[in-house]
Enzyme design. Sequence first.
Site, PDB file in Angstrom:
ATOM      1  N   LYS A 123      42.726  46.296  39.842  1.00 53.70           N
ATOM      2  CA  LYS A 123      41.261  45.546  39.539  1.00 53.70           C
ATOM      3  C   LYS A 123      40.622  46.443  38.325  1.00 53.70           C
ATOM      4  O   LYS A 123      40.370  47.532  38.711  1.00 53.70           O
ATOM      5  CB  LYS A 123      40.552  45.711  40.868  1.00 53.70           C
ATOM      6  N   ASP A 226      28.858  42.479  50.674  1.00 57.43           N
ATOM      7  CA  ASP A 226      29.187  41.330  50.074  1.00 57.43           C
ATOM      8  C   ASP A 226      30.133  40.414  51.030  1.00 57.43           C
ATOM      9  O   ASP A 226      31.094  39.770  50.149  1.00 57.43           O
ATOM     10  CB  ASP A 226      29.477  41.503  48.625  1.00 57.43           C
TER      11      ASP A 226
HETATM   12  N1  LIG Z   1      44.520  43.786  47.081  1.00 58.98           N
HETATM   13  C1  LIG Z   1      44.641  42.370  46.675  1.00 58.98           C
HETATM   14  N2  LIG Z   1      45.818  41.774  47.042  1.00 58.98           N
HETATM   15  C2  LIG Z   1      46.064  40.570  46.665  1.00 58.98           C
HETATM   16  N3  LIG Z   1      45.199  39.724  46.115  1.00 58.98           N
HETATM   17  C3  LIG Z   1      43.856  40.490  45.568  1.00 58.98           C
HETATM   18  C4  LIG Z   1      43.675  41.928  45.742  1.00 58.98           C
HETATM   19  N4  LIG Z   1      42.541  41.974  45.895  1.00 58.98           N
HETATM   20  C5  LIG Z   1      41.960  40.931  44.693  1.00 58.98           C
HETATM   21  N5  LIG Z   1      42.838  39.982  44.953  1.00 58.98           N
HETATM   22  C6  LIG Z   1      42.790  38.715  44.242  1.00 58.98           C
HETATM   23  O1  LIG Z   1      41.705  38.813  43.235  1.00 58.98           O
HETATM   24  C7  LIG Z   1      40.837  38.254  43.345  1.00 58.98           C
HETATM   25  C8  LIG Z   1      39.298  38.900  42.960  1.00 58.98           C
HETATM   26  O2  LIG Z   1      39.428  40.075  43.656  1.00 58.98           O
HETATM   27  P1  LIG Z   1      37.918  40.740  44.413  1.00 58.98           P
HETATM   28  O3  LIG Z   1      37.107  39.637  45.131  1.00 58.98           O
HETATM   29  O4  LIG Z   1      38.085  42.071  44.699  1.00 58.98           O
HETATM   30  O5  LIG Z   1      37.050  40.721  43.054  1.00 58.98           O
HETATM   31  P2  LIG Z   1      35.818  40.003  42.324  1.00 58.98           P
HETATM   32  O6  LIG Z   1      35.448  38.850  43.239  1.00 58.98           O
HETATM   33  O7  LIG Z   1      36.544  39.371  41.166  1.00 58.98           O
HETATM   34  O8  LIG Z   1      34.865  40.871  42.044  1.00 58.98           O
HETATM   35  P3  LIG Z   1      33.171  40.488  42.100  1.00 58.98           P
HETATM   36  O9  LIG Z   1      33.021  40.048  43.528  1.00 58.98           O
HETATM   37  O10 LIG Z   1      32.754  41.677  41.477  1.00 58.98           O
HETATM   38  O11 LIG Z   1      32.993  39.297  41.206  1.00 58.98           O
HETATM   39  C9  LIG Z   1      40.567  38.052  44.834  1.00 58.98           C
HETATM   40  O12 LIG Z   1      40.023  36.498  45.264  1.00 58.98           O
HETATM   41  C10 LIG Z   1      42.251  37.618  45.280  1.00 58.98           C
HETATM   42  O13 LIG Z   1      42.677  36.503  44.919  1.00 58.98           O
END
Ligand SMILES: Nc1ncnc2c1ncn2[C@@H]1O[C@H](COP(=O)(O)OP(=O)(O)OP(=O)(O)O)[C@@H](O)[C@H]1O
Length: 295
Positions: A123, A226
């Site tokens: 990430k 969140d």
């Molecule tokens: N450990 C993981 N395994 C599989 N898929 C993941 C994982 N972490 C994240 N993802 C995928 O990536 C997407 C985005 O991840 P995450 O929710 O952590 O960050 P984000 O929502 O982009 O960040 P922010 O909330 O700062 O905008 C998730 O919706 C999921 O589809």
Amino acid sequence: MRIERVAAAVRELSDRHFNVLRAIESFSEKGLLVTSRELSSSTGLSEEYVARILTELHRYGLIWAPRGRPSGYVLNYAGLDALALRTMASRGILKSLGNRVGVGKEADVYSALTPEGMEVMVKFYRVGRQSMTKYRRTRSLPSDVSFYLGASKAFASSEIDALRRLSLTEVPVPQPVYRNRHAVVMQRIEGRILAKVRSLRRPEIVMEELLKAVGAAFRSGVVHCDLSAYNVMVDQEERVWVIDWPQWVRPDHPNAKDYLRRDVRNVLDFFRRRFHVDVDPDEDSERVIASLLQV
Ligand SMILES: Nc1ncnc2c1ncn2[C@@H]1O[C@H](COP(=O)(O)OP(=O)(O)OP(=O)(O)O)[C@@H](O)[C@H]1O
Ligand SMILES: [Mg+2]
């Protein structure tokens, strides 16, 4: 900026390029543009050689010259990605980068392989991504860039901190692997985002599991802050996994109870609406919180 190009830069550029890129990073962190002369004195390389390296870094899209080359360069997110990936590759954490699996407001998530062939997630935080693009057009102050790069590193650090604490408990989170700069490497969860799940065999149980995870996290010293169906994954066996922890606070934070209440309400609201679970978010959230805190 395509990540393939960044990955190619990581493979193709030399240690010298990365020494110069690291020097640019430290100026950018302070909100300063840096010229070839300054880089020459901080790296000990000749100014002419540094100028050649700068042209190549610029060609790969890892740095910007917002006010034209003579005024100097600043690092961008591609450059920060390249630095993190280079570090991870040289420390034997990652071997190759795969597809983008998630795009959020503040982060991009990619699959990747470790040298042992294990699939993991990376990430990359991108705080202020939109403003950074605007900055490119308006040529405003590099101090904004320094703020965004710093905030992205802070989020990554905060998220791996939460994952490290929680992975020692019963809270279902991706196992943390490594963090460098604004990038967090973690276990890949095989599942779907709860917000996109239309049917569950046992929605009440899934909701209970999720609330149990919220309670166990609280007792382990972490409030998510969140929590929504977008930050929960559900696997084949309908087990839940809670992701996306950069904004967590400790239970002694002055607003911790309010954040906890909001997290719990979001869960109850979602299950009532999507799966018609018989809960009243207004009445039940207080009761649920009381029972979570007691256990
Ligand atoms: N450990 C993981 N395994 C599989 N898929 C993941 C994982 N972490 C994240 N993802 C995928 O990536 C997407 C985005 O991840 P995450 O929710 O952590 O960050 P984000 O929502 O982009 O960040 P922010 O909330 O700062 O905008 C998730 O919706 C999921 O589809
Ligand atoms: Mg998210």
